[in-house]
Design a protein around this motif. Structure first.
Motif, PDB file in Angstrom:
ATOM      1  N   UNK A   1       0.840  -1.184   0.000  1.00 37.79           N
ATOM      2  CA  UNK A   1       0.000   0.000   0.000  1.00 37.79           C
ATOM      3  C   UNK A   1       0.881   1.241   0.000  1.00 37.79           C
ATOM      4  N   UNK A   2       0.566   2.169  -0.881  1.00 33.32           N
ATOM      5  CA  UNK A   2       1.311   3.429  -0.922  1.00 33.32           C
ATOM      6  C   UNK A   2       0.325   4.582  -0.875  1.00 33.32           C
ATOM      7  N   UNK A   3       0.798   5.698  -0.385  1.00 35.64           N
ATOM      8  CA  UNK A   3      -0.047   6.895  -0.353  1.00 35.64           C
ATOM      9  C   UNK A   3      -0.120   7.545  -1.726  1.00 35.64           C
ATOM     10  N   UNK A   4       1.039   7.593  -2.396  1.00 33.61           N
ATOM     11  CA  UNK A   4       1.158   8.313  -3.664  1.00 33.61           C
ATOM     12  C   UNK A   4       1.868   7.432  -4.679  1.00 33.61           C
ATOM     13  N   UNK A   5       1.303   7.378  -5.877  1.00 34.32           N
ATOM     14  CA  UNK A   5       1.927   6.641  -6.974  1.00 34.32           C
ATOM     15  C   UNK A   5       2.144   7.628  -8.117  1.00 34.32           C
ATOM     16  N   UNK A   6       3.407   7.879  -8.432  1.00 39.34           N
ATOM     17  CA  UNK A   6       3.751   8.721  -9.575  1.00 39.34           C
ATOM     18  C   UNK A   6       4.023   7.817 -10.766  1.00 39.34           C
ATOM     19  N   UNK A   7       3.328   8.054 -11.874  1.00 35.11           N
ATOM     20  CA  UNK A   7       3.483   7.209 -13.058  1.00 35.11           C
ATOM     21  C   UNK A   7       3.884   8.086 -14.237  1.00 35.11           C
ATOM     22  N   UNK A  95      -0.748  -1.402  -5.516  1.00 37.30           N
ATOM     23  CA  UNK A  95      -0.231  -0.333  -4.650  1.00 37.30           C
ATOM     24  C   UNK A  95      -1.315   0.373  -3.851  1.00 37.30           C
ATOM     25  N   UNK A  96      -2.546   0.347  -4.295  1.00 34.31           N
ATOM     26  CA  UNK A  96      -3.689   1.027  -3.660  1.00 34.31           C
ATOM     27  C   UNK A  96      -3.370   2.463  -3.216  1.00 34.31           C
ATOM     28  N   UNK A  97      -2.895   3.294  -4.129  1.00 34.28           N
ATOM     29  CA  UNK A  97      -2.560   4.674  -3.748  1.00 34.28           C
ATOM     30  C   UNK A  97      -3.810   5.534  -3.582  1.00 34.28           C
ATOM     31  N   UNK A  98      -3.768   6.441  -2.643  1.00 31.03           N
ATOM     32  CA  UNK A  98      -4.856   7.420  -2.520  1.00 31.03           C
ATOM     33  C   UNK A  98      -4.739   8.473  -3.606  1.00 31.03           C
ATOM     34  N   UNK A  99      -3.501   8.767  -4.027  1.00 31.59           N
ATOM     35  CA  UNK A  99      -3.240   9.788  -5.036  1.00 31.59           C
ATOM     36  C   UNK A  99      -2.354   9.207  -6.128  1.00 31.59           C
ATOM     37  N   UNK A 100      -2.726   9.468  -7.372  1.00 35.88           N
ATOM     38  CA  UNK A 100      -1.891   9.131  -8.528  1.00 35.88           C
ATOM     39  C   UNK A 100      -1.524  10.440  -9.218  1.00 35.88           C
ATOM     40  N   UNK A 101      -0.252  10.598  -9.533  1.00 41.14           N
ATOM     41  CA  UNK A 101       0.227  11.759 -10.279  1.00 41.14           C
ATOM     42  C   UNK A 101       0.862  11.253 -11.559  1.00 41.14           C
ATOM     43  N   UNK A 102       0.463  11.823 -12.683  1.00 38.64           N
ATOM     44  CA  UNK A 102       1.055  11.483 -13.966  1.00 38.64           C
ATOM     45  C   UNK A 102       1.211  12.764 -14.772  1.00 38.64           C
ATOM     46  N   UNK A 103       1.782  12.660 -15.948  1.00 32.18           N
ATOM     47  CA  UNK A 103       1.958  13.836 -16.796  1.00 32.18           C
ATOM     48  C   UNK A 103       0.690  14.145 -17.562  1.00 32.18           C
ATOM     49  N   UNK A 104       0.517  15.399 -17.857  1.00 32.67           N
ATOM     50  CA  UNK A 104      -0.597  15.828 -18.688  1.00 32.67           C
ATOM     51  C   UNK A 104      -0.412  15.307 -20.104  1.00 32.67           C
ATOM     52  N   UNK A 105      -1.510  15.041 -20.750  1.00 36.51           N
ATOM     53  CA  UNK A 105      -1.469  14.621 -22.146  1.00 36.51           C
ATOM     54  C   UNK A 105      -1.323  15.778 -23.116  1.00 36.51           C
ATOM     55  N   UNK A 106      -1.248  16.999 -22.593  1.00 34.68           N
ATOM     56  CA  UNK A 106      -1.043  18.165 -23.456  1.00 34.68           C
ATOM     57  C   UNK A 106       0.443  18.247 -23.775  1.00 34.68           C
ATOM     58  N   UNK A 107       0.847  17.544 -24.806  1.00 39.51           N
ATOM     59  CA  UNK A 107       2.260  17.398 -25.112  1.00 39.51           C
ATOM     60  C   UNK A 107       2.389  16.975 -26.568  1.00 39.51           C
TER      61      UNK A 107
END
Length: 185
Positions: A1-7, A95-107
């Protein structure tokens, strides 16, 4: 289990787009995990082995608890590919993260565009009981945030990372193959 998953699509993308935020969350005691969708094997500079070592060093600089790679094809991320989608759904459920952060698709980079959509779709589908991901019960993150990439947009959240900016800089400096050119390059 993680709090934050950056992908991120490639090693170094998370550091560029959200490195300060990830470092701030790690410094606040959150369990932060990083995931690269690809090894960056088709990049102009560096080898997959060099980039993997750089990614681990950057992970340490940010204070994240760990980093892994899904080994999807560099230049071939496809948001509607069922195998890729199932891999990201399984990752989120594991991982069951509460928050996922990824890059914007505006690229402009196709992997950044498809990667953002892949992660968005997987966050939703991970919560559907009958969506396939063996050995992992359904789970949907509470939040999905998109970090700004090459193209600016009006943000819904702005994070002051002044306190950990040196961590972001150290993480970026770990990517010598990407940010330092040889004289003949």
């Amino acid at each position: 289990m993680s709090d934050v998953l950056g992908i991120g699509p490639h090693p170094d993308d998370l550091e560029l787009g959200a490195g300060g935020t990830l470092a701030l969350l790690a410094a606040a005691g959150r369990d932060v995990r990083l995931v690269d969708l690809t090894r960056g094997e088709r990049g102009t500079r560096g080898t997959p082995e060099i980039r993997a070592a750089e990614a681990q060093a950057a992970c340490r600089a940010l204070g994240a608890a760990g980093r892994e790679c899904l080994d999807l094809p560099d230049g071939g991320i496809q948001a509607r590919d069922l195998g890729q989608l199932e891999a990201v759904v399984a990752l989120i459920r594991r991982h069951t993260p509460r928050l996922v952060i990824t890059l914007s698709g505006l690229d402009d980079h196709p992997d950044h565009i498809e990667g953002a959509d892949l992660v968005r779709r997987a966050c939703y589908l991970a919560g559907i009981r009958n969506y396939p991901a063996p050995n992992h019960p359904p789970f949907r993150p509470a939040r999905l945030l998109f970090a700004m990439g090459r193209r600016p947009f009006a943000p819904s959240v702005v994070v002051d990372v002044t306190a950990v900016y040196d961590h972001k800089r150290a993480a970026l400096a770990a990517y010598g193959s990407q940010f330092r050119r040889a004289a003949d390059d």
